[in-house]
Write a protein that holds these residues in place. Structure first.
Motif, mmCIF file in Angstrom:
data_model
loop_
_atom_site.group_PDB
_atom_site.id
_atom_site.type_symbol
_atom_site.label_atom_id
_atom_site.label_comp_id
_atom_site.label_asym_id
_atom_site.label_seq_id
_atom_site.Cartn_x
_atom_site.Cartn_y
_atom_site.Cartn_z
ATOM 1 N N ILE A 29 50.081 93.209 80.869
ATOM 2 C CA ILE A 29 50.983 93.949 81.773
ATOM 3 C C ILE A 29 50.287 94.203 83.108
ATOM 4 N N PHE A 30 49.011 94.604 83.080
ATOM 5 C CA PHE A 30 48.268 94.811 84.324
ATOM 6 C C PHE A 30 48.280 93.544 85.179
ATOM 7 N N LYS A 31 48.032 92.416 84.538
ATOM 8 C CA LYS A 31 48.001 91.144 85.270
ATOM 9 C C LYS A 31 49.387 90.803 85.822
ATOM 10 N N ALA A 77 46.026 98.705 97.903
ATOM 11 C CA ALA A 77 47.484 98.725 98.094
ATOM 12 C C ALA A 77 48.200 98.092 96.899
ATOM 13 N N VAL A 78 47.677 96.965 96.412
ATOM 14 C CA VAL A 78 48.277 96.319 95.236
ATOM 15 C C VAL A 78 48.131 97.235 94.028
ATOM 16 N N ARG A 79 46.961 97.824 93.872
ATOM 17 C CA ARG A 79 46.726 98.747 92.752
ATOM 18 C C ARG A 79 47.659 99.937 92.799
ATOM 19 N N ASP A 80 47.804 100.570 93.973
ATOM 20 C CA ASP A 80 48.666 101.737 94.096
ATOM 21 C C ASP A 80 50.115 101.388 93.773
ATOM 22 N N ASP A 81 50.572 100.254 94.263
ATOM 23 C CA ASP A 81 51.934 99.803 93.979
ATOM 24 C C ASP A 81 52.108 99.533 92.488
ATOM 25 N N ALA A 82 51.115 98.889 91.892
ATOM 26 C CA ALA A 82 51.177 98.558 90.463
ATOM 27 C C ALA A 82 51.230 99.808 89.601
ATOM 28 N N TRP A 83 50.383 100.801 89.891
ATOM 29 C CA TRP A 83 50.355 101.999 89.041
ATOM 30 C C TRP A 83 51.675 102.747 89.095
ATOM 31 N N GLN A 88 56.217 103.625 84.972
ATOM 32 C CA GLN A 88 57.635 103.566 84.637
ATOM 33 C C GLN A 88 57.948 102.493 83.586
ATOM 34 N N ASP A 89 56.973 101.659 83.276
ATOM 35 C CA ASP A 89 57.188 100.537 82.368
ATOM 36 C C ASP A 89 57.097 101.022 80.916
ATOM 37 N N ASP A 90 58.178 100.870 80.162
ATOM 38 C CA ASP A 90 58.208 101.325 78.773
ATOM 39 C C ASP A 90 57.161 100.646 77.897
#
Length: 115
Positions: A29-31, A77-83, A88-90
């Motif tokens: 999921i992280f990837k 920026a990518v990390r902040d957007d991802a977190w 919110q991801d079930d």
């Protein structure tokens, strides 16, 4: 330069397989959300310190091991957007966490050297 999230947590030895299974799912999921790499490391040479140490930092108990993990992101920026999306991801919700989240600690780090 890249950005890194670091994590340290205690895991009961008998939950090693369950921890690894959940880590593999989370890594995928992280990837999906932009992580470049995910590292999970099971402690096997972790001395007890007098003032501070990995065992002291998580109040390690008998039958537990310290796990040291990190996620590499292309940028903060990518990390902040991802977190924001990950929370919110079930698929990130765990019914039975295979580690003690109350004794886990983490932080974000700007990479200043990569050799």
């Amino acid at each position: 330069m890249s950005y890194v999230d670091g994590f340290v947590c205690p895991v009961k030895n008998e939950k090693k397989d369950a921890y690894l299974e959940s880590a593999i799912k989370a890594a995928d999921i992280f990837k999906e959300y932009g992580a470049v790499a995910v590292w999970e490391n099971w402690g096997n040479d972790i001395p007890e310190g007098e003032v501070t140490s990995f065992p002291l930092s998580v109040k390690l108990q008998d039958g537990e091991t310290v796990v040291f993990s990190w996620i590499v992101w292309p940028s903060k920026a990518v990390r902040d957007d991802a977190w924001g999306k990950l929370m919110q991801d079930d698929r990130m919700k765990m019914e039975d966490m295979p580690f003690d989240g109350k004794r886990m600690f983490w932080g974000g780090f700007e990479n200043i050297l990569s050799v």
